[in-house]
Write an enzyme that holds these catalytic residues in place. Sequence first.
Site, PDB file in Angstrom:
ATOM      1  N   ASP A  27       0.600  -3.317   2.149  1.00  0.00           N
ATOM      2  CA  ASP A  27       1.707  -2.850   1.314  1.00  0.00           C
ATOM      3  C   ASP A  27       2.088  -1.401   1.639  1.00  0.00           C
ATOM      4  OD1 ASP A  27       3.590  -2.446  -0.655  1.00  0.00           O
ATOM      5  OD2 ASP A  27       2.382  -3.310  -2.264  1.00  0.00           O
ATOM      6  N   HIS A  84       6.482  -2.103  -1.270  1.00  0.00           N
ATOM      7  CA  HIS A  84       7.277  -2.468  -2.449  1.00  0.00           C
ATOM      8  C   HIS A  84       8.037  -1.275  -3.016  1.00  0.00           C
ATOM      9  CE1 HIS A  84       3.645  -1.423  -4.972  1.00  0.00           C
ATOM     10  NE2 HIS A  84       4.570  -1.038  -5.820  1.00  0.00           N
ATOM     11  N   SER A 119       1.872   3.736  -7.446  1.00  0.00           N
ATOM     12  CA  SER A 119       2.119   3.004  -6.209  1.00  0.00           C
ATOM     13  C   SER A 119       2.502   3.978  -5.123  1.00  0.00           C
ATOM     14  CB  SER A 119       3.249   2.004  -6.388  1.00  0.00           C
ATOM     15  OG  SER A 119       2.716   0.806  -6.840  1.00  0.00           O
TER      16      SER A 119
HETATM   17  N1  ARG Z   1       1.940  -5.114  -8.724  1.00  0.00           N
HETATM   18  C1  ARG Z   1       2.371  -4.020  -7.896  1.00  0.00           C
HETATM   19  C2  ARG Z   1       3.166  -3.028  -8.751  1.00  0.00           C
HETATM   20  O1  ARG Z   1       3.110  -3.069  -9.933  1.00  0.00           O
HETATM   21  C3  ARG Z   1       3.109  -4.503  -6.694  1.00  0.00           C
HETATM   22  C4  ARG Z   1       4.431  -5.161  -6.935  1.00  0.00           C
HETATM   23  C5  ARG Z   1       5.202  -5.626  -5.731  1.00  0.00           C
HETATM   24  N2  ARG Z   1       4.798  -6.935  -5.255  1.00  0.00           N
HETATM   25  C6  ARG Z   1       5.312  -8.136  -5.672  1.00  0.00           C
HETATM   26  N3  ARG Z   1       4.816  -9.234  -5.189  1.00  0.00           N
HETATM   27  N4  ARG Z   1       6.272  -8.251  -6.560  1.00  0.00           N
HETATM   28  O2  ARG Z   1       4.185  -2.474  -8.481  1.00  0.00           O
HETATM   29  N1  GLU Z   2       2.247  -1.512  -8.115  1.00  0.00           N
HETATM   30  C1  GLU Z   2       2.291  -0.503  -9.135  1.00  0.00           C
HETATM   31  C2  GLU Z   2       3.394   0.523  -8.931  1.00  0.00           C
HETATM   32  O1  GLU Z   2       4.460   0.205  -8.500  1.00  0.00           O
HETATM   33  C3  GLU Z   2       0.957   0.112  -9.223  1.00  0.00           C
HETATM   34  C4  GLU Z   2       0.085  -0.842  -9.884  1.00  0.00           C
HETATM   35  C5  GLU Z   2      -0.276  -0.373 -11.253  1.00  0.00           C
HETATM   36  O2  GLU Z   2       0.495  -0.534 -12.202  1.00  0.00           O
HETATM   37  O3  GLU Z   2      -1.373   0.178 -11.309  1.00  0.00           O
HETATM   38  O4  GLU Z   2       3.289   1.666  -9.302  1.00  0.00           O
END
Ligand code: ARG
Ligand code: GLU
Length: 709
Positions: free
Chosen positions: A211, A75, A644
């Site tokens: 991921d 991502h 991330s």
């Molecule tokens: N929750 C993770 C973050 O905050 C992954 C986001 C990407 N994945 C998605 N299905 N949108 O960045």
């Molecule tokens: N997916 C998140 C990011 O893009 C990390 C998840 C979180 O917020 O801990 O940094």
Amino acid sequence: MIVLVWPARADEGMWLPFLLSGKQYNDMVSRGFRLTAEDLYSVNQASLKDAIVLFGRGCTGELVSAEGLLLTNHHCGYSRIQQHSSVAHDYLADGFWAMQKGEELPNPGLTASRLVRMQDVTAEMVKALNPQMSEKERSEAIKKKGAELAKKAVEGTHYEGEVKPFYYGNQFILIIMEVFKDVRLVGAPPSAIGKFGGDTDNWMWPRHTGDFSIFRIYAGKDNKPAPYDKENQPYKPEKFLEISLNGVSEGDFTMVYGFPAQTEQYLPAVAIRHLQQHIYPLTVAIRDKELEVINEAMASSQALRIMYAARQAGVANGWKKLKGVIPGLERYQVEDLKTAEEKILRGALDIFPLGRDEYIGVMEEYNKTYSSMLPYDVWQTAFNECFWKQPLFRFVFKGYWLPGTDQKNDKGKEAFDKTIEDIVKSISGTYKGMDMTTETRLMAALISEFTARIPDERLPYALKDAKRRYKDDYTEYTHQLFAASIFRDSLSAAAFFGGWKPSSLKKLMKDPVFRFVTGIVDYYRNTCQPEILRYTTTLDSLHRIHMRTIMNFSDPEMLYPDANSTLRITYGQVKGSEPRDAVRYLYRTTLDGILIKEDPEIEDYAVPGRLKEIAAPQFYGPYGDQGVMPVAFIATNHTTGGNSGSPVLDADGRLIGINFDRAWEGTMSDLHYEPEICRNISIDIRYLLFVVDRYAGAGHLIQEMVIHQ
Ligand code: ARG
Ligand code: GLU
């Protein structure tokens, strides 16, 4: 004597590697850590920090080979993968693998930044400040002095320097970075692996997302950062991470080393209430509508699916996180906890009047400020969500900078030509990312949201008028608006701005979409923005005093500053949890779980045929763990957005995983961390290697890495 007002809970904290205290380090060792503090951060020799980079602006990446190979999340590379994709080469859907260096794809604008060193410059900074200064004078003095120190620090080098405030401006740290500008895409799994589970599973455990994506840093012949050039060489890092195939078990020590972007751990109770009861629910509600429109468009064609993929992912990500934060704050009664802490602080001040005069009245001021700010903050939040962050709205607004549309902006012919040039240049890029039918629908839906949530007497004229005429279906309204506008499509915008002549200004100022957009922004600037500025200035000084008081009454070795995109260490252990009554989370997921989740009817749960073919122990080889293929695991590391892509390291500093998310129940950890429930989610490095080696057949990449069995 110290009264411990702020006892960091077990596993809580995002520590600055160059200020790692004796207490923290000893605690790490007592939990199993086997390296020295110098191994983590050193200015005299290569250390682990040299293998970690800020990837782009909002993620972390880590170097894993002597040739600049870099791992981060899928991502984090998503918008880059999207930019290289078309219906003919759909790398989002099918994945991408460069089988030799010549096939690696450049990414204009993408950077990877390594921390060279950090230095506490508080003493020098405060010399430029005095308590009589207004908040504005203070922030100007900070800017000036900070720029001066930073400039001096990087003189004669190719580094970039910046002085950043910590603890709401109670501490200042100089940060020196080396910024690499040629970062190429090397590999990405198909979304059915890299985004497996999609938005359905996002922010949730159990999770089965692979991921990750792979990039490579290139440098000039001297191994220093250089802009993209075909002749650039793979960067030879001072340090890269070695990988362990030993895997993880419950209770193991883990640490995450990366660039967390933002937390607000020290807010007062009243601020928690403000966010929890007003700002967060409002954001969620508006995004519900926004996503409805975007999702429908994406389901309608492959071209629209690609076009809106990254934008949709961003909106959905923040939306879903907040839907986890709100119940988390409720469940742990965070507002009440903060109130109790504030009471302890006041009690402490009664006994030791350290800074008491300054603190008197802070809580009343806080209450007053948040309550009078509320209507403005609601306005601003709705404005941001519905209008300001929308690409089309922003594009149209560029015309606002043409002298003549706003007399105050008249900066002469040069500025004028530059604005036109800037608009013309951005037309094709902007419209390429938009489908006008979808955009008009979106605008209609968002106008309806905005007008439903803001009282009539606070609506800009255009919206008040539209509401009177169209009640709450704005489809017809936006249709008419665009049908008659030069902004209706890329051709018309290009013809208009490309063929600019003196009479064009008049035409622009009469354009219905332009008038709509500028009318709303003007209203914001005249009625909302100055108020918000006034309140946030007050809050800046309240936060600073509140923070200083907490600092006065806390053990400095146990206190950590809020995240601010600087390099931090957080450590904890691999651990399951009990998120709800009668529910237990085990600490890891496996490839078998992917096959069980598979559902060809649901896009989020589609499994590539090839992955199914190799989902058997004879293919796992060194990556498997007694016949199973581990996919992801959870641990108690205190992480946030920006983490991330961060490396998850074992007790010997070897790479065992890549952080990519948190479990929903604990997403309130940006405001309040609870060891019982807060878990970060990481991809197991063995699954990554398995996909690279066995799925993609990119064994040449594995060859570059140093892997310990
Ligand atoms: N929750 C993770 C973050 O905050 C992954 C986001 C990407 N994945 C998605 N299905 N949108 O960045
Ligand atoms: N997916 C998140 C990011 O893009 C990390 C998840 C979180 O917020 O801990 O940094």
